[in-house]
Structures are given as structure tokens and as C-alpha cells.
Design a protein around this motif. Structure first.
Motif, PDB file in Angstrom:
ATOM      1  N   PHE A 177      78.392  -5.253 -46.859  1.00 47.58           N
ATOM      2  CA  PHE A 177      78.649  -5.896 -45.570  1.00 47.58           C
ATOM      3  C   PHE A 177      77.582  -5.497 -44.547  1.00 47.58           C
ATOM      4  CE2 PHE A 177      82.606  -6.519 -47.694  1.00 47.58           C
ATOM      5  CZ  PHE A 177      83.200  -7.632 -47.110  1.00 47.58           C
ATOM      6  N   ALA A 180      74.438  -7.406 -45.277  1.00 45.07           N
ATOM      7  CA  ALA A 180      74.620  -8.800 -44.851  1.00 45.07           C
ATOM      8  C   ALA A 180      74.503  -8.924 -43.333  1.00 45.07           C
ATOM      9  CB  ALA A 180      75.974  -9.325 -45.320  1.00 45.07           C
ATOM     10  N   ALA A 181      74.825  -7.828 -42.624  1.00 41.58           N
ATOM     11  CA  ALA A 181      74.734  -7.830 -41.156  1.00 41.58           C
ATOM     12  C   ALA A 181      73.364  -7.363 -40.668  1.00 41.58           C
ATOM     13  CB  ALA A 181      75.814  -6.934 -40.577  1.00 41.58           C
ATOM     14  N   ASP A 182      72.417  -7.199 -41.606  1.00 42.93           N
ATOM     15  CA  ASP A 182      71.043  -6.788 -41.283  1.00 42.93           C
ATOM     16  C   ASP A 182      70.961  -5.396 -40.665  1.00 42.93           C
ATOM     17  OD1 ASP A 182      69.826  -9.132 -42.240  1.00 42.93           O
ATOM     18  OD2 ASP A 182      70.218 -10.187 -40.355  1.00 42.93           O
ATOM     19  N   ARG A 388      80.720 -12.984 -51.371  1.00 41.95           N
ATOM     20  CA  ARG A 388      80.077 -14.221 -50.913  1.00 41.95           C
ATOM     21  C   ARG A 388      80.887 -15.433 -51.374  1.00 41.95           C
ATOM     22  NH1 ARG A 388      79.327 -17.753 -48.409  1.00 41.95           N
ATOM     23  NH2 ARG A 388      77.529 -19.149 -48.278  1.00 41.95           N
ATOM     24  N   ASN A 391      83.509 -16.191 -49.161  1.00 38.16           N
ATOM     25  CA  ASN A 391      83.017 -16.453 -47.803  1.00 38.16           C
ATOM     26  C   ASN A 391      83.306 -15.295 -46.832  1.00 38.16           C
ATOM     27  OD1 ASN A 391      81.937 -19.105 -48.252  1.00 38.16           O
ATOM     28  ND2 ASN A 391      84.049 -19.874 -48.313  1.00 38.16           N
ATOM     29  N   ILE A 393      81.132 -12.717 -46.594  1.00 42.94           N
ATOM     30  CA  ILE A 393      79.820 -12.411 -46.030  1.00 42.94           C
ATOM     31  C   ILE A 393      79.069 -13.740 -45.896  1.00 42.94           C
ATOM     32  CG2 ILE A 393      79.662 -10.031 -46.868  1.00 42.94           C
ATOM     33  CD1 ILE A 393      78.006 -10.980 -49.213  1.00 42.94           C
ATOM     34  N   PRO A 394      78.196 -13.869 -44.898  1.00 39.93           N
ATOM     35  CA  PRO A 394      77.597 -15.171 -44.591  1.00 39.93           C
ATOM     36  C   PRO A 394      76.619 -15.702 -45.621  1.00 39.93           C
ATOM     37  CG  PRO A 394      76.636 -13.444 -43.232  1.00 39.93           C
ATOM     38  CD  PRO A 394      77.799 -12.831 -43.942  1.00 39.93           C
ATOM     39  N   GLU A 395      75.982 -14.818 -46.363  1.00 40.51           N
ATOM     40  CA  GLU A 395      74.988 -15.277 -47.349  1.00 40.51           C
ATOM     41  C   GLU A 395      74.864 -14.254 -48.468  1.00 40.51           C
ATOM     42  OE1 GLU A 395      71.127 -13.449 -44.956  1.00 40.51           O
ATOM     43  OE2 GLU A 395      71.463 -15.605 -44.989  1.00 40.51           O
ATOM     44  N   ARG A 396      74.251 -14.656 -49.551  1.00 35.24           N
ATOM     45  CA  ARG A 396      74.078 -13.734 -50.674  1.00 35.24           C
ATOM     46  C   ARG A 396      73.059 -12.654 -50.296  1.00 35.24           C
ATOM     47  NH1 ARG A 396      76.686 -15.045 -55.122  1.00 35.24           N
ATOM     48  NH2 ARG A 396      77.348 -17.206 -55.428  1.00 35.24           N
TER      49      ARG A 396
END
Length: 414
Positions: A177, A180-182, A388, A391, A393-396
Motif C-alpha cells: 500500500f 502504491a501511495a508513492d 489490485r 481495487n 490499490i489504484p494501480e499494479r
């Protein structure tokens, strides 16, 4: 010179005493001078006695020396003793300076302070903190260590990303996570074993829920983005249920505890120290599933515990990172030895199966943490794909990206 001698003593020789001695030696230049003065005085007296013996022999055959000559000889010997001690101290200091110019010493001087983060209940980091292993190892380099506790692995990795801490440990799911949140972090190692009873799904004692299948339509509390989240997903799939078949209640464990006590939630996915282990024997609720029943012998791969660092620690302070991981491994080995001793005492009273003792005996001789390998990352990637697909997390994300995962063959046993 004395500092050099203390540093050569074995690590196991009274770490607290050594630490106090080192601090006292560095306390003031006056103390150092006083030690040199006393050594010089003692040396000059020994030399004076030696020369007096020779002088007495010479006086028996020649004319006795006058008092002025004797005084000058004594002063000369005293000054010579002081000069000898200063030269000896300079020689030891130059050798110490050579060791203080190592990459580790230079990195410690640059960093000045190491900020450690930990989730309560994570054994290796708890032992590392309470035993002061890292402080003892780094104290000769003048590097201070601070510790901060966090409620979850997610908050730990977020703290890494914003620079609040430099190093931490926690569940692998949270890193998915966070990636995915950078958030900015690097996975640097993992624990070799995950406690098979370390996480569980609890229900109230008087609950009609008996199996995982009975969770359909129920309100289930868990910390979003944590390993508990993944455990619930896999538990439901194990009995043919979808995530949409339950009512998720996103709560941290301290938030969920009072609701669970009052019966306001039907089930609770938890991790240590909230499971009904020896330290939580009076904890409310009963387990309907744990890591062992859900994942079998794959629990350590499916639900791993990782160690994380800021990219700068990996890039600019590699020798310091190695020391941190060595001490984490040492803490884990210590914890396993304590666990083995406790289990052996229980086995003597026939309170535990001998096979459990044999398993712990094997593990107590192994490393506590290991490098991250392809198998670990493949399992973590599977987790990421599951989230993913739901849905969540926003992207793989690619957990094998070298920016986020450090793969090395380093052995942190020393």
C-alpha cells in the motif's frame, strides 16, 4: 591508550560497565592528564630506585655524589618518565585514529543520530531496544540512537518516507500500500520465520461463529492495508467467500479492542501482541483461525515481516546499515534462545510436545533475518496483485523494483 584497551575487551564483558568506563574516560582532558602524570610518576620512581642501586654500588668505590647532582638526576628521570608516557599515548592514539577513519566511523560521524522506529510487539526490535545492543555497538563512534513506537507498519513506512525515522520493521503487506501511495522506502531484509500463532481471527467467547464460513455477512474489524487485511482476504477465499460477502470495519487494533469487548463487531483479525499468547492469556475471545491453519507451512512466505530503511541509509551509509542488520539478527537469535529455554522447561513437565522443542532447537541455531530473495518477492507480488484485483490499490505495483527492494547475499551473522 586506556580507551584502546577497553575497546579490545570482548563484547560479552559487561556491556553496561564498558559503556560507563568509556564515558568516564572521555569526560575531561584533566582526567587524561592526571592518569598520564601518575603513570609518569610511577615510572620515574621505579627508574630512580634502579639508578639508586647502581649509584650505591658506585659510591662504594668512588666519591659520593653531592645532593644537587642527585636532585638533577631525579628530576631528569621524572621528566623522562612523563615524556615516555606521552609518546606511548600518542602511539596508541595514532593507532586508534586509524580505526576511527574506517568507512563505518566516517558514516557515523556524518549521520550523527540514527532514528529507529518499531511497532509494539515486534520481538526482534523490542529485544534490540531493551537490551541496548545497537547503542553499545555504535557508542564508540559517537552515534546516538533514538527510538519511536508506531501503531502499525503503514505508519512506520510513512514516517520513513517523510524523514521522521531512518529504519524500521513491520509487515510486508503495508509496504504494498505504501509503494502504491508513492512513499519513499527500501525493503532491506526479512525475518526468516513468522510465528504460526502470531496472527489470528478472533470472535467473542459466546459467538455462534464457529468456522470461517460463518463469517458471511458479519462485521469484521481489521487494520486496512496491514497483513490482517491480506489474511482476511485469503481466509474468505479458502471457504469460497468473496471480500464483498463481509462488512469490513477499518480500525487500528487499539481502536478495535473496546468495540470487540462490547460485542459491537462480530470478528477481529489481529496480530501480536493481541493474540491469546502466554502474555495475553486473559484476553477476551477465541480463535477460529490462525496463520498455521490458513497457510500451513507457507506462513513465513505468505505473511512475511520485513525491515525497511530510507534510501539514503542504503546508498550513503552501507556499513552502518550492515551493523544495524547484524544487531537485529543478534537480537532475534537471543529471543529464540530465550523461547527455546522456556519451551524446554515446559517439556520437562510434559506440558508440550517434543516435536515443538526439536523445531525450536533447529531454529535457535539459524539466522533470525535473511536477505530478500526472489521467492519472497514473488509471494509479495501475489499479494499486490490480489489487492489490485480487489481495487484496493489504484494501480499494479512491482515489488521487485530495485528502487523499493534491496536484494543481496549478505550474511548478518558475525
Amino acid at each position: 591508550m586506556i580507551s584502546r584497551f577497553i575497546n579490545l575487551l570482548p563484547r560479552s564483558t559487561g556491556q553496561n560497565i564498558l559503556q560507563s568506563l568509556r564515558a568516564a574516560i572521555r569526560r575531561s582532558a584533566a582526567y587524561r592528564f592526571a592518569v598520564l602524570f601518575c603513570i609518569g610518576l610511577a615510572a620515574s620512581l621505579v627508574l630512580t630506585l634502579a639508578f639508586d642501586g647502581l649509584a650505591l654500588a658506585a659510591e662504594s668505590a668512588n666519591t659520593p655524589k653531592d645532593s644537587t647532582t642527585r636532585l638533577l638526576e631525579t628530576v631528569g628521570l621524572f621528566v623522562g618518565g612523563i615524556i615516555f608516557c606521552i609518546a606511548l599515548d600518542r602511539w596508541f592514539s595514532s593507532r586508534s585514529a586509524g580505526s576511527s577513519n574506517t568507512p563505518l566511523a566516517e558514516q557515523a560521524r556524518r549521520l550523527k543520530q540514527l532514528k529507529m522506529g518499531y511497532p509494539e510487539g515486534m520481538t526482534n526490535l523490542e529485544v534490540l531496544r531493551t537490551q541496548g545492543l545497537l547503542e553499545t555497538r555504535l557508542q564508540p563512534y559517537g552515534l546516538s540512537v533514538t527510538w519511536t513506537s508506531f501503531l502499525s507498519a503503514s505508519s512506520l513506512i510513512e514516517a520513513l518516507s517523510n524523514g521522521t525515522i531512518d529504519f524500521c520493521g513491520g509487515g510486508g503487506t503495508a509496504s504494498i500500500f505504501s509503494q502504491a501511495a508513492d512513499h519513499v522506502f527500501v525493503r532491506v531484509a526479512k525475518e526468516k520465520y513468522t510465528a504460526p500463532k502470531g496472527q489470528a481471527i478472533l470472535v467473542p467467547e459466546d459467538s455462534p461463529i464457529q468456522t470461517l464460513a460463518d463469517l458471511k455477512g458479519k462485521k469484521i474489524a481489521f487494520d486496512k492495508g496491514s497483513s490482517a487485511h491480506y489474511i482476511l482476504v485469503r481466509s474468505l477465499a479458502k471457504v469460497g467467500l468473496d471480500f464483498s460477502d463481509i462488512e469490513p470495519v477499518y480500525l487500528t487494533q487499539p481502536e478495535a479492542l473496546p468495540l470487540f469487548r462490547r460485542g459491537e463487531i462480530d470478528a477481529w483479525v489481529i496480530w501480536v501482541p493481541y493474540t491469546a499468547t502466554q502474555t495475553r492469556s486473559a484476553y477476551p475471545g477465541r480463535s477460529i483461525a490462525d496463520l498455521e491453519s490458513i497457510f500451513g507451512d507457507k506462513a513465513s512466505i505468505e505473511v512475511p515481516t520485513y525491515y525497511y530503511a530510507i534510501p539514503e541509509l542504503v546508498r550513503d551509509y552501507p556499513d552502518l546499515l550492515k551493523v544495524i542488520l547484524e544487531e537485529v539478527n543478534e537480537a532475534g537469535a537471543w529471543a529464540k534462545r530465550q523461547e527455546l529455554e522456556a519451551v524446554q522447561r515446559m517439556a520437562q513437565n510434559h506440558e508440550i510436545d517434543q516435536s515443538i522443542v526439536e523445531t525450536l532447537q533447529q531454529r535457535s541455531a539459524e539466522r533470525a533475518i535473511i536477505p530478500i530473495d526472489d521467492q519472497s518477492l514473488t509471494a509479495l507480488q501475489h499479494q499486490a496483485n490480489v489487492f489490485r484485483d480487489l481495487n484496493l490499490i489504484p494501480e499494479r505495483v512491482n515489488v521487485q523494483d530495485g528502487t523499493y527492494s534491496l536484494q543481496t547475499k549478505q550474511n548478518w551473522t558475525y
